[in-house]
Design a protein around this motif. Structure first.
Motif: not given
Length: 158
Positions: A37-46
């Motif tokens: 199991r893991y923690g996660e952060e995703i960032r979408f930008s433009h």
């Protein structure tokens, strides 16, 4: 000098719901490794161009130690097709092609090219927005295993 957010490019607009930072937890499995199991952060930008910049990082839930990271670009087209290029911290690179569905808020991707990988042969990724939460599933095939589930996570927008 003040930094203003540029207007969203028309090609990006159908996927503008992705823009921002998402955080949550995921699970990994594969026949050749113990489940995790893991923690996660995703960032979408433009930047106002017809692409969405993507960065992702994961960490061990127990210790916070970094695990995996990747970055790249989502390149949506007005016809509903999309290309995604990703470079992983492991050195593996992926070019994926697929489609997005505006009404269902889904993205489906299949690998066209996997580079700098001795074992990974194919990947697929599916993203879906349900009740304001972003979930994804990654499938992977290797030299010894057919395409099957590897990662899944559910993330909330910060």
């Amino acid at each position: 000098m003040a930094t203003e957010t540029p207007p969203v490019h028309p090609f990006v607009a159908p996927l503008s719901y992705l823009l921002g930072t998402w955080r949550g937890q995921g699970e990994g499995e594969y026949p050749t490794i113990p489940s995790f199991r893991y923690g996660e952060e995703i960032r979408f930008s433009h930047s106002g161009k017809p692409v969405i910049a993507y960065t992702q990082k994961t960490w061990k839930l127990e210790t916070g130690d970094p695990m995996h990271a990747e970055s790249g670009y989502f390149r949506p087209k007005p016809d509903g097709s999309i290309e995604v290029v990703i470079a992983q911290s492991s050195g593996l690179v992926e070019v994926q092609k697929g489609a997005y569905n505006v009404d269902k808020q889904t993205i489906t991707l299949n690998s066209e090219l996997i580079g700098n990988a001795s074992k990974v042969k194919e990947t697929s990724r599916g993203f879906e927005l349900v009740d304001g939460k972003l979930s994804y599933v990654v499938h992977m095939s290797t030299t010894t295993n057919h395409l099957q589930p590897h990662l899944k996570a559910t993330l909330e927008k910060l």
